[in-house]
Structure formats: C-alpha cells, structure tokens
Design a protein around this motif. Structure first.
Motif, PDB file in Angstrom:
ATOM      1  N   ALA A 249       0.804  -1.224   0.000  1.00  0.00           N
ATOM      2  CA  ALA A 249       0.000   0.000   0.000  1.00  0.00           C
ATOM      3  C   ALA A 249       0.830   1.264   0.000  1.00  0.00           C
ATOM      4  CB  ALA A 249      -0.935   0.006   1.218  1.00  0.00           C
ATOM      5  N   VAL A 250       2.143   1.135   0.214  1.00  0.00           N
ATOM      6  CA  VAL A 250       3.008   2.307   0.385  1.00  0.00           C
ATOM      7  C   VAL A 250       4.248   2.162  -0.487  1.00  0.00           C
ATOM      8  CG1 VAL A 250       4.366   3.648   2.028  1.00  0.00           C
ATOM      9  CG2 VAL A 250       2.204   2.633   2.756  1.00  0.00           C
ATOM     10  N   GLY A 251       4.471   3.117  -1.383  1.00  0.00           N
ATOM     11  CA  GLY A 251       5.717   3.165  -2.131  1.00  0.00           C
ATOM     12  C   GLY A 251       6.772   3.898  -1.330  1.00  0.00           C
ATOM     13  N   HIS A 252       8.033   3.669  -1.657  1.00  0.00           N
ATOM     14  CA  HIS A 252       9.090   4.346  -0.905  1.00  0.00           C
ATOM     15  C   HIS A 252      10.345   4.496  -1.758  1.00  0.00           C
ATOM     16  CE1 HIS A 252       9.957   0.056  -0.222  1.00  0.00           C
ATOM     17  NE2 HIS A 252      11.220   0.415  -0.064  1.00  0.00           N
ATOM     18  N   GLU A 253      11.239   5.353  -1.254  1.00  0.00           N
ATOM     19  CA  GLU A 253      12.524   5.596  -1.906  1.00  0.00           C
ATOM     20  C   GLU A 253      13.483   6.151  -0.862  1.00  0.00           C
ATOM     21  OE1 GLU A 253      14.140   7.734  -5.964  1.00  0.00           O
ATOM     22  OE2 GLU A 253      12.715   8.851  -4.731  1.00  0.00           O
ATOM     23  N   ALA A 254      14.739   5.754  -0.922  1.00  0.00           N
ATOM     24  CA  ALA A 254      15.772   6.347  -0.073  1.00  0.00           C
ATOM     25  C   ALA A 254      16.236   7.654  -0.689  1.00  0.00           C
ATOM     26  CB  ALA A 254      16.951   5.384   0.077  1.00  0.00           C
ATOM     27  N   THR A 255      16.415   8.674   0.125  1.00  0.00           N
ATOM     28  CA  THR A 255      16.864   9.965  -0.393  1.00  0.00           C
ATOM     29  C   THR A 255      18.351   9.907  -0.763  1.00  0.00           C
ATOM     30  OG1 THR A 255      17.399  10.743   1.836  1.00  0.00           O
ATOM     31  CG2 THR A 255      15.173  11.198   1.010  1.00  0.00           C
ATOM     32  N   PRO A 256      18.814  10.821  -1.622  1.00  0.00           N
ATOM     33  CA  PRO A 256      20.239  10.825  -1.988  1.00  0.00           C
ATOM     34  C   PRO A 256      21.164  10.949  -0.783  1.00  0.00           C
ATOM     35  CG  PRO A 256      18.993  12.265  -3.449  1.00  0.00           C
ATOM     36  CD  PRO A 256      18.052  11.850  -2.361  1.00  0.00           C
ATOM     37  N   GLU A 257      20.704  11.646   0.258  1.00  0.00           N
ATOM     38  CA  GLU A 257      21.548  11.857   1.446  1.00  0.00           C
ATOM     39  C   GLU A 257      21.882  10.560   2.172  1.00  0.00           C
ATOM     40  OE1 GLU A 257      19.646  15.554   0.262  1.00  0.00           O
ATOM     41  OE2 GLU A 257      18.825  13.566   0.732  1.00  0.00           O
ATOM     42  N   THR A 258      21.113   9.486   1.905  1.00  0.00           N
ATOM     43  CA  THR A 258      21.397   8.221   2.583  1.00  0.00           C
ATOM     44  C   THR A 258      22.751   7.649   2.191  1.00  0.00           C
ATOM     45  OG1 THR A 258      20.256   6.933   0.861  1.00  0.00           O
ATOM     46  CG2 THR A 258      18.952   7.634   2.778  1.00  0.00           C
ATOM     47  N   GLN A 259      23.304   8.122   1.081  1.00  0.00           N
ATOM     48  CA  GLN A 259      24.588   7.596   0.630  1.00  0.00           C
ATOM     49  C   GLN A 259      25.731   8.586   0.804  1.00  0.00           C
ATOM     50  OE1 GLN A 259      24.819   4.267  -0.244  1.00  0.00           O
ATOM     51  NE2 GLN A 259      22.737   4.464   0.580  1.00  0.00           N
ATOM     52  N   LEU A 260      25.489   9.659   1.538  1.00  0.00           N
ATOM     53  CA  LEU A 260      26.591  10.572   1.824  1.00  0.00           C
ATOM     54  C   LEU A 260      27.662   9.854   2.639  1.00  0.00           C
ATOM     55  CD1 LEU A 260      24.668  13.860   2.695  1.00  0.00           C
ATOM     56  CD2 LEU A 260      26.006  13.378   0.631  1.00  0.00           C
ATOM     57  N   PRO A 261      28.932  10.225   2.466  1.00  0.00           N
ATOM     58  CA  PRO A 261      30.019   9.514   3.145  1.00  0.00           C
ATOM     59  C   PRO A 261      29.889   9.552   4.662  1.00  0.00           C
ATOM     60  CG  PRO A 261      30.876  10.984   1.436  1.00  0.00           C
ATOM     61  CD  PRO A 261      29.424  11.303   1.591  1.00  0.00           C
TER      62      PRO A 261
END
Length: 283
Positions: A249-261
């Motif tokens: 029922a819910v779509g999602h995505e990780a933001t670009p900041e999740t891969q900051l060093p």
C-alpha cells in the motif's frame, strides 16, 4: 498533505496512536518485550488501516527480536545479499559504508519491495540502528496516487502490466486491488522494470516501445513528485525508531543523502526484514 488529518490522537487499549502525515506514531509500546496476543493483533489491524506505523523510543532492537516481530505478520522471505555484519540471516543490513552494510539500496527510484516475486512482499519492517545526520526514507500512499489520476491516465495505467527485470520474472498489473483492503494500489519498481506490457493476456497484448517505456516511467515518477512532492512523507529517523509498513500500500525511496560519506554525516545502518506475499497481484 495531512493524509489522516481527520484523525486525532487515539487511546487504544494497548497503546496510543498519533496521526502523522502518512500513518501513525506509537510511543507507548516496547517492541523488545511485547508479547500480549491481543496487542499484537491490534498492531496488525492498525497496519492494515494506517499502512505505516512508526514505533518511537525502541532503543536497539536485536536482529533476533526483529525477526520475531516480523513473524507476527507471516513467513519471512530473505532474497537479498547477506552482509557479514548482519545480525541475523533474515535481516537485510544497509549502510553508507560498505564495510558496515550494503550500499546504494533504495536509490533506483520509487518502488515497492519484491516486485520481482510472484507475490510481492506483504510487509517491510525497518529499524535504524545507527542514525546519520542526514538521510530520510520517503514514503507515499499508493491508493491516493491512483485515485487522483486524471481519467485518461488512469485508463492507460489500467491497461499496463510491469515486467520485472529479473530473468523469467513475473508480469504484474500496474494497478490492482489490495488483497486485504480491496483499495486500488500499484505494483511497480521504477528501477527494476524491464518493460511494460499493454493489454496483457488479451488479443491486443504488445510490449511497450522504448519511447513508451521512457514516457510511462516518467509519468509514474511524476505522480510522486508533482506539486512539490506533497503526497510524500519524508521520515526523519530518530534514535530507537522501528517502522512497520504495508509494503503493498506504500511506495518508498531512499533519499540521496542516505549515501553521503560516513565521514560527512556519520554512520548509517538500517536493518530491514520482508514478509512473503501470499496473493499475486491480479485484476
């Protein structure tokens, strides 16, 4: 966009539900020790109604306990790479440091988990065990997206089926009724779809052209980001957060900041489990 703005804080028998932009927040349950059958049943019912439950102040939930909580919802399905530092074989460990977990996860576009399975995962359960300074996980309600589509676009999407990028993967309808609630939802993955099929299973069946594929993918993405992304709920992780999501029922995505060093924002470590789906998407 206050999706559940008509609700107020509700005192249930076992805990307090406080509406947030998508779903509800719960602060009065200790998932590390909760074992009352009635409370567990209430949690399962509330996930069905609210789609996203955010349990605050949980401290660190062990991998074993994460799996035990997950089993409230069914059989676990663990199809992903097992990182050496995962606390349990059924816990998927992701990070912004490859030595601590799998990197780049959730960054290929809006999606639900397990679209490559005959029946996508029914639930996803997340626990952030090391919180960086930046790195939201963003969620969006799929029924509202379907119901708000312009008539012509909805008719088009109702003709479309998505083909997984896995070899011999399944073909699922893009729009279909949720197997529990009956509300219209979506089966999609903007980064793991090899093509779309028009009118699958009929005499008019055909694969989308390359131009059509690009346009359809852009059209789906647009529905999540239009109007400044007001349909989105961007979850800012706090220490002790544990999220139970109705994955269908819910779509999602990780933001670009999740891969900051790590040396820039600190260590990010997220544990996730997924529950096996039991009902393949169908018209």
């Amino acid at each position: 966009m206050k999706i559940f703005s008509f609700l107020s804080t509700r005192m249930a028998k076992y805990y307090t539900l406080t509406p947030i932009q998508l779903g509800c927040e719960i602060r009065s349950v200790d998932l590390k020790t909760e074992a009352r059958p009635e409370a567990i049943e209430q949690i399962k019912k509330d996930v069905a109604v609210h789609r996203l439950l955010v349990f605050r102040d949980q401290g660190i939930v062990s991998g074993q306990r994460h799996v035990e909580i997950s089993r409230w919802f069914g059989e676990l399905e663990s199809t992903f790479f097992k990182h050496p530092k995962s606390p349990h074989p059924d816990v998927f460990r992701v990070s912004n440091d490859r030595n601590e977990g799998c990197t780049g996860v959730g960054r290929t576009g809006w999606h639900i988990d397990g679209s490559f399975q005959p029946a996508p995962f029914a639930y996803s359960l997340y626990h952030m065990v090391s919180i960086p300074q930046k790195g939201d996980t963003v969620f969006a309600p799929l029924n509202e997206i379907v119901e708000s589509l312009p008539s012509a676009k909805r008719k088009e999407w109702e003709r479309l089926w998505m083909m997984s990028d896995r070899r011999s993967g399944p073909i699922h309808p893009l729009i279909y009724p949720h197997p529990v609630t009956g509300k219209m939802t979506m089966c999609f993955h903007l980064g793991m779809t090899s093509n779309y099929i028009w009118d699958y299973g009929t005499s008019h069946e055909r694969a989308a052209t390359e131009e059509e594929f690009d346009r359809i993918t852009k059209d789906i993405h647009y529905e999540f980001v239009k109007d400044g992304g007001k349909i989105q709920y961007s979850h800012k992780w706090e220490e002790g957060d544990f999220i139970i999501s109705d994955n269908l029922a819910v779509g999602h995505e990780a933001t670009p900041e999740t891969q900051l060093p790590r040396d820039e924002v600190g260590l990010r470590v997220l544990h996730r489990t997924t529950i096996k789906g039991t009902v393949p998407p169908a018209r």
